[in-house]
Motif scaffolding. Structure first.
Motif: not given
Length: 122
Positions: A75-81
Motif C-alpha cells: 500500500l505504501t508503494a501505491k501512495g498510502v500514508e
C-alpha cells in the motif's frame, strides 16, 4: 435470519474515500445508482469488548491481513500514508492508514484464532 453485515463510513469526502476503496484497495463493488458505490468486504468477524470508561459504547473498523509488513509495503508503494508504526499487541500486529479526509482505518495481522471460514490467518 441475518445474512450479512453492512458497515458504514461517514465522511465529508465520500467521493474520495470511495475512490480510495475502489482504486487503491481494489475492492469490488456495485453502483447502487448515481455513483453510490457499495463495496464487497473481505470475510468478517465481530469481537465484543468490555468498555472500560463507563461510556455508552463505540465501534471500530479494522481490515485483517495475513502479513502486515507485506501489506504496508504494497500500500505504501501505491501512495498510502500510514499513521502509526506497526506494533505487536500480543493478539496481533497492528497499524493504521490514513483515508482521504484524515480518518484512520486499522490494519492488523491477527495472532489469535479467527472466526473466519477457510482461512489460514489463525
Amino acid at each position: 435470519m441475518i445474512t450479512g453485515t453492512h458497515a458504514l463510513i461517514y465522511t465529508p469526502q465520500a467521493d474520495a474515500v470511495r475512490a480510495f476503496f475502489r482504486d487503491v484497495l481494489g475492492l469490488s463493488h456495485v453502483d447502487a445508482g448515481q455513483g453510490w458505490l457499495i463495496f464487497t468486504l473481505p470475510p468478517a468477524e465481530l469481537g465484543i469488548h468490555p468498555e472500560e470508561d463507563g461510556g455508552h459504547g463505540t465501534h471500530e473498523l479494522y481490515f485483517m491481513c495475513d502479513d502486515v509488513d507485506a501489506t504496508v509495503r504494497e500500500l505504501t508503494a501505491k501512495g498510502v500514508e500510514f499513521t502509526r508504526p506497526i506494533t505487536d499487541q500480543g493478539w496481533g500486529r497492528v497499524t493504521a492508514l490514513r483515508l482521504p479526509g484524515g480518518m484512520e482505518l486499522g490494519i492488523y495481522e491477527p495472532r489469535h484464532p479467527t472466526a473466519l471460514p477457510d482461512t489460514d490467518m489463525a
